[in-house]
Design a protein around this motif. Structure first.
Motif, PDB file in Angstrom:
ATOM      1  N   ALA A  37       5.876  -2.048  -2.361  1.00  0.00           N
ATOM      2  CA  ALA A  37       6.936  -3.042  -2.160  1.00  0.00           C
ATOM      3  C   ALA A  37       8.305  -2.519  -2.575  1.00  0.00           C
ATOM      4  N   GLN A  38       8.345  -1.714  -3.628  1.00  0.00           N
ATOM      5  CA  GLN A  38       9.607  -1.152  -4.104  1.00  0.00           C
ATOM      6  C   GLN A  38      10.021   0.078  -3.293  1.00  0.00           C
ATOM      7  N   MET A  39       9.163   0.472  -2.362  1.00  0.00           N
ATOM      8  CA  MET A  39       9.403   1.624  -1.482  1.00  0.00           C
ATOM      9  C   MET A  39       9.650   2.912  -2.277  1.00  0.00           C
ATOM     10  N   CYS A  40       8.864   3.098  -3.320  1.00  0.00           N
ATOM     11  CA  CYS A  40       8.985   4.287  -4.164  1.00  0.00           C
ATOM     12  C   CYS A  40       8.732   5.569  -3.374  1.00  0.00           C
ATOM     13  N   SER A  41       7.901   5.463  -2.339  1.00  0.00           N
ATOM     14  CA  SER A  41       7.555   6.656  -1.557  1.00  0.00           C
ATOM     15  C   SER A  41       8.722   7.170  -0.719  1.00  0.00           C
ATOM     16  N   LEU A  42       9.806   6.429  -0.645  1.00  0.00           N
ATOM     17  CA  LEU A  42      10.987   6.956   0.045  1.00  0.00           C
ATOM     18  C   LEU A  42      11.525   8.191  -0.673  1.00  0.00           C
TER      19      LEU A  42
END
Length: 108
Positions: A37-42
């Motif tokens: 949800a926090q899009m850490c994988s960006l």
């Protein structure tokens, strides 16, 4: 050791112990959902998955061998207070969300 120095030591140790305890009570699956949800994988890579800016944040695989829960919590709360030139923004997560995310990040 005097009573005053003992109390001072205790006051310093309690936050460290409670932050470690919170991380131990985190839910790995909830942490994985927060990571998504926090899009850490960006900006990070983990388990072979990464986004277009993964070179900026770097790999999170094996994080447990490099950092402990207390360090990760402090960093996630305020990255620039731990690493002044960090490009990572503050997460704004609740204590439980942080515990869950840390449990996920420290999981094998």
């Amino acid at each position: 050791m005097t009573l005053r120095s003992s109390l001072t030591l205790l006051l310093i140790a309690i936050p460290l112990l409670t932050s470690a305890a919170r991380a131990q009570t985190g839910d790995i699956q909830a942490g994985q959902a927060i990571y998504a949800a926090q899009m850490c994988s960006l900006c990070h890579s983990r388990a072979g998955e990464s986004g277009p800016m993964a070179h900026v944040g770097g790999p999170l695989d094996g994080l447990a061998s490099r950092r402990d829960a207390a360090w990760i919590e402090g960093y996630l709360r305020d990255p620039k207070s731990v690493i002044p030139n960090s490009q990572m923004p503050k997460t704004g997560l609740t204590d439980q969300e942080l515990a869950d995310l840390i449990a996920f990040l420290l999981a094998p």
